[in-house]
Design a protein around this motif. Structure first.
Motif, PDB file in Angstrom:
ATOM      1  N   THR A  32       0.812  -1.200   0.000  1.00  0.00           N
ATOM      2  CA  THR A  32       0.000   0.000   0.000  1.00  0.00           C
ATOM      3  C   THR A  32       0.855   1.263   0.000  1.00  0.00           C
ATOM      4  OG1 THR A  32      -1.834   1.117   1.110  1.00  0.00           O
ATOM      5  CG2 THR A  32      -0.168   0.149   2.530  1.00  0.00           C
ATOM      6  N   GLY A  33       0.313   2.314  -0.605  1.00  0.00           N
ATOM      7  CA  GLY A  33       0.957   3.623  -0.503  1.00  0.00           C
ATOM      8  C   GLY A  33       0.619   4.308   0.806  1.00  0.00           C
ATOM      9  N   ALA A  34      -0.544   3.965   1.370  1.00  0.00           N
ATOM     10  CA  ALA A  34      -0.983   4.491   2.661  1.00  0.00           C
ATOM     11  C   ALA A  34      -2.126   3.623   3.159  1.00  0.00           C
ATOM     12  CB  ALA A  34      -1.433   5.945   2.549  1.00  0.00           C
ATOM     13  N   SER A  35      -2.125   3.334   4.449  1.00  0.00           N
ATOM     14  CA  SER A  35      -3.166   2.504   5.029  1.00  0.00           C
ATOM     15  C   SER A  35      -4.457   3.286   5.209  1.00  0.00           C
ATOM     16  CB  SER A  35      -2.710   1.970   6.396  1.00  0.00           C
ATOM     17  OG  SER A  35      -3.790   1.420   7.120  1.00  0.00           O
ATOM     18  N   ASN A  36      -5.562   2.716   4.730  1.00  0.00           N
ATOM     19  CA  ASN A  36      -6.851   3.375   4.928  1.00  0.00           C
ATOM     20  C   ASN A  36      -7.375   3.188   6.345  1.00  0.00           C
ATOM     21  OD1 ASN A  36      -7.660   0.562   4.624  1.00  0.00           O
ATOM     22  ND2 ASN A  36      -9.745   1.325   4.291  1.00  0.00           N
ATOM     23  N   LEU A  37      -6.692   2.345   7.147  1.00  0.00           N
ATOM     24  CA  LEU A  37      -7.131   2.092   8.514  1.00  0.00           C
ATOM     25  C   LEU A  37      -6.401   2.979   9.514  1.00  0.00           C
ATOM     26  CD1 LEU A  37      -8.979   0.171  10.202  1.00  0.00           C
ATOM     27  CD2 LEU A  37      -6.898  -1.174  10.646  1.00  0.00           C
ATOM     28  N   ILE A  38      -5.067   3.018   9.421  1.00  0.00           N
ATOM     29  CA  ILE A  38      -4.282   3.779  10.403  1.00  0.00           C
ATOM     30  C   ILE A  38      -3.410   4.849   9.764  1.00  0.00           C
ATOM     31  CG2 ILE A  38      -4.319   1.986  12.172  1.00  0.00           C
ATOM     32  CD1 ILE A  38      -1.542   1.111  11.241  1.00  0.00           C
ATOM     33  N   GLY A  39      -3.473   5.008   8.459  1.00  0.00           N
ATOM     34  CA  GLY A  39      -2.794   6.114   7.800  1.00  0.00           C
ATOM     35  C   GLY A  39      -1.332   5.908   7.479  1.00  0.00           C
ATOM     36  N   THR A  40      -0.717   4.824   7.944  1.00  0.00           N
ATOM     37  CA  THR A  40       0.714   4.593   7.730  1.00  0.00           C
ATOM     38  C   THR A  40       1.100   4.711   6.264  1.00  0.00           C
ATOM     39  OG1 THR A  40       0.835   3.106   9.629  1.00  0.00           O
ATOM     40  CG2 THR A  40       2.592   2.924   7.990  1.00  0.00           C
ATOM     41  N   ARG A  41       2.126   5.521   6.006  1.00  0.00           N
ATOM     42  CA  ARG A  41       2.689   5.640   4.669  1.00  0.00           C
ATOM     43  C   ARG A  41       4.066   4.977   4.662  1.00  0.00           C
ATOM     44  NH1 ARG A  41       2.130  11.812   2.628  1.00  0.00           N
ATOM     45  NH2 ARG A  41       3.310  10.871   0.902  1.00  0.00           N
ATOM     46  N   PRO A  42       4.144   3.724   4.230  1.00  0.00           N
ATOM     47  CA  PRO A  42       5.446   3.060   4.220  1.00  0.00           C
ATOM     48  C   PRO A  42       6.378   3.697   3.202  1.00  0.00           C
ATOM     49  CG  PRO A  42       3.794   1.712   3.130  1.00  0.00           C
ATOM     50  CD  PRO A  42       3.061   2.877   3.726  1.00  0.00           C
ATOM     51  N   ASP A  43       7.641   3.362   3.320  1.00  0.00           N
ATOM     52  CA  ASP A  43       8.664   3.887   2.403  1.00  0.00           C
ATOM     53  C   ASP A  43       8.562   3.114   1.092  1.00  0.00           C
ATOM     54  OD1 ASP A  43      10.889   4.796   1.055  1.00  0.00           O
ATOM     55  OD2 ASP A  43      12.255   4.574   2.760  1.00  0.00           O
ATOM     56  N   VAL A  44       7.616   3.518   0.256  1.00  0.00           N
ATOM     57  CA  VAL A  44       7.360   2.781  -0.986  1.00  0.00           C
ATOM     58  C   VAL A  44       8.571   2.783  -1.915  1.00  0.00           C
ATOM     59  CG1 VAL A  44       5.930   2.710  -3.072  1.00  0.00           C
ATOM     60  CG2 VAL A  44       4.865   3.052  -0.833  1.00  0.00           C
ATOM     61  N   PRO A  45       9.276   3.919  -2.116  1.00  0.00           N
ATOM     62  CA  PRO A  45      10.448   3.855  -3.004  1.00  0.00           C
ATOM     63  C   PRO A  45      11.490   2.833  -2.555  1.00  0.00           C
ATOM     64  CG  PRO A  45       9.801   6.129  -2.662  1.00  0.00           C
ATOM     65  CD  PRO A  45       8.989   5.313  -1.702  1.00  0.00           C
ATOM     66  N   ALA A  46      11.696   2.716  -1.243  1.00  0.00           N
ATOM     67  CA  ALA A  46      12.665   1.731  -0.752  1.00  0.00           C
ATOM     68  C   ALA A  46      12.164   0.313  -1.008  1.00  0.00           C
ATOM     69  CB  ALA A  46      12.912   1.945   0.737  1.00  0.00           C
ATOM     70  N   ILE A  47      10.862   0.089  -0.819  1.00  0.00           N
ATOM     71  CA  ILE A  47      10.295  -1.244  -1.023  1.00  0.00           C
ATOM     72  C   ILE A  47      10.316  -1.626  -2.494  1.00  0.00           C
ATOM     73  CG2 ILE A  47       8.151  -2.574  -0.880  1.00  0.00           C
ATOM     74  CD1 ILE A  47       7.574  -0.989   1.733  1.00  0.00           C
ATOM     75  N   THR A  48       9.955  -0.706  -3.371  1.00  0.00           N
ATOM     76  CA  THR A  48       9.960  -1.037  -4.802  1.00  0.00           C
ATOM     77  C   THR A  48      11.382  -1.251  -5.310  1.00  0.00           C
ATOM     78  OG1 THR A  48       9.899   1.320  -5.406  1.00  0.00           O
ATOM     79  CG2 THR A  48       7.788   0.165  -5.255  1.00  0.00           C
ATOM     80  N   ALA A  49      12.341  -0.540  -4.738  1.00  0.00           N
ATOM     81  CA  ALA A  49      13.742  -0.761  -5.135  1.00  0.00           C
ATOM     82  C   ALA A  49      14.197  -2.161  -4.733  1.00  0.00           C
ATOM     83  CB  ALA A  49      14.643   0.294  -4.493  1.00  0.00           C
ATOM     84  N   LEU A  50      13.802  -2.607  -3.551  1.00  0.00           N
ATOM     85  CA  LEU A  50      14.140  -3.967  -3.119  1.00  0.00           C
ATOM     86  C   LEU A  50      13.507  -4.998  -4.049  1.00  0.00           C
ATOM     87  CD1 LEU A  50      13.617  -3.500   0.728  1.00  0.00           C
ATOM     88  CD2 LEU A  50      15.791  -4.062  -0.386  1.00  0.00           C
ATOM     89  N   ALA A  51      12.248  -4.753  -4.406  1.00  0.00           N
ATOM     90  CA  ALA A  51      11.569  -5.686  -5.303  1.00  0.00           C
ATOM     91  C   ALA A  51      12.252  -5.727  -6.666  1.00  0.00           C
ATOM     92  CB  ALA A  51      10.104  -5.282  -5.440  1.00  0.00           C
ATOM     93  N   ARG A  52      12.609  -4.563  -7.168  1.00  0.00           N
ATOM     94  CA  ARG A  52      13.258  -4.494  -8.475  1.00  0.00           C
ATOM     95  C   ARG A  52      14.577  -5.263  -8.457  1.00  0.00           C
ATOM     96  NH1 ARG A  52      13.964   0.502  -8.490  1.00  0.00           N
ATOM     97  NH2 ARG A  52      11.764   0.925  -8.922  1.00  0.00           N
TER      98      ARG A  52
END
Length: 405
Positions: free
Chosen positions: A164-184
């Motif tokens: 997720t880019g942001a949780s609709n339940l608690i609002g958390t915005r994870p570090d998406v660029p870091a996660i997508t870089a790991l996946a790549r």
């Protein structure tokens, strides 16, 4: 730039009944410009897309405009904007298409932070193909989904990471660029659920590193639709089931049946409204709308964040209240529970005071369970571009009264 919330609110007919709306994470209210665009399209000559008749050209123009608007909103390519009934429907469709190439030994990563629309389609698709599902865990103490938690379940066999880019339940915005870089680096595609994020902050899909980015116009002041944005070159490699005579062109090959032209017109109007908050309207071929959207959504983010801090500070003074929205970086979305006061009772009491704040887990069943809240979830308070200080005052007064009873 300054943010005139009274001017923003004047465009929303739904606000005239006096209720305070903190239910935006479940679907925002709609400005009159959006409703007018929907009505105008419904009452204009319209037909299936084409270039021969005026009705055909009208339909084609609406679709082209909607793709351009969504692309401007998230920094994508109009040729890679897939339109559909909902984010959930599009995610299911794409999960089946992607899973056609999976088999035993392949792995898919999902997270304990995500809405079920970015969990169950991938779990079910992987199971159907004999692939393995790996879970990236949420820290229940902080509400964070750390990149390290994703890295721990990645391998050379990972085919896709859904986050997720942001949780609709608690609002958390994870570090998406870091996660997508790991996946790549692991050779995997990424599917980012941006439904909640897109409504609250400027988005740039390239900066996020998302291969596929999903969002829903009805969360950012528009009609009930879903969108997935990807590079056209990636979409060219995917071959969904479709009708024999329907086009194989991208992105149309992913759009099953006739599109709802009136809702697409409303989507363009919603994007233009957000651009107007940044000092410009529909922009044009010079790219002005994209810049205006970045300014407008930055102003929305600052306005909503100020209100979030005000609510958080006040709730911290109320006895027995636990705030579950704790991440370092988060949207203006708060989940709370109060000792001795079921969330459903608080929601009902607020509704009696014309304050709309729903209770539940809101299809974010994995984080609700990981937090120990189960299916009951909590009371969710979500800010929106039209939320005012007066709204916040009424919310806090109502909660104070209910908790004292």
């Amino acid at each position: 730039m300054s943010y005139d919330v009274d001017a923003v609110r004047s465009s929303f007919p739904a606000l005239r009944d006096g209720a305070a709306h903190f239910d935006g994470p479940g679907g925002s209210q709609v400005p009159e410009q959006v409703a007018a665009a929907v009505a105008a399209t419904l009452t204009s000559p319209i037909a299936n897309r084409g270039r021969l008749t005026r009705a055909e050209r009208n339909a084609d123009a609406v679709v082209v405009a909607a793709r351009a608007a969504v692309a401007d909103l998230v920094g994508g390519d109009p040729g890679g904007v897939v339109l559909g009934r909902s984010m959930t429907q599009l995610t299911y469709d794409l999960s089946r298409t992607l899973a056609a190439g999976w088999g035993p030994g392949d792995e898919v990563v999902v997270s304990r932070l995500d809405h079920d629309a970015n969990v169950r389609p991938w779990v079910q698709a992987a199971t159907a193909r004999g692939a393995t599902v790996r879970w990236a865990d949420l820290d229940p103490e902080t509400g964070e989904l750390e990149p390290a938690a994703v890295a721990a379940v990645l391998s050379g066999r990972t085919r896709l990471v859904a986050v997720t880019g942001a949780s609709n339940l608690i609002g958390t915005r994870p570090d998406v660029p870091a996660i997508t870089a790991l996946a790549r680096d692991a050779g995997a595609l990424t599917y980012v659920d941006g439904v909640h994020l897109t409504a609250h902050a400027p988005v740039d899909v390239a900066a996020l590193g998302a291969d596929l980015y999903a969002c829903s116009p009805y969360k950012f002041l528009g009609p009930h639709l879903g969108c997935v944005i990807a590079a056209p070159a990636l979409l060219e490699t995917l071959h969904p089931d479709k009708l024999l005579p329907s086009t194989d062109a991208v992105p149309e090959r992913f759009e099953l049946g006739t599109l709802p032209y009136e809702l697409l017109a409303g989507t363009t109007a919603a994007v233009d409204f957000l651009a107007g908050l940044g000092g410009s309207g529909s922009g044009g071929p010079d790219g002005d709308r994209r810049a205006s959207l970045e300014r407008g959504l930055a102003a929305v983010e600052a306005h909503e964040d100020r209100l979030r801090v005000r609510v958080e500070d006040a709730l911290a003074q109320l006895p027995g209240v636990t705030l579950w929205s704790r991440a370092r970086h988060r949207t203006p979305t708060l989940l709370l529970t109060a000792e001795g006061h079921p969330a459903a009772d608080l929601s009902r009491g607020l509704a009696e005071r014309d304050v709309n704040a729903p209770a539940g887990s809101f299809y974010a069943i994995e984080p609700a369970r990981r937090l120990g809240l189960g299916d009951a979830g909590g009371l969710r308070i979500g800010m929106a571009p039209y939320t005012s200080d007066d709204d916040v005052g009424r919310l806090l007064a109502g909660l104070t009264e209910l908790l004292a009873a």
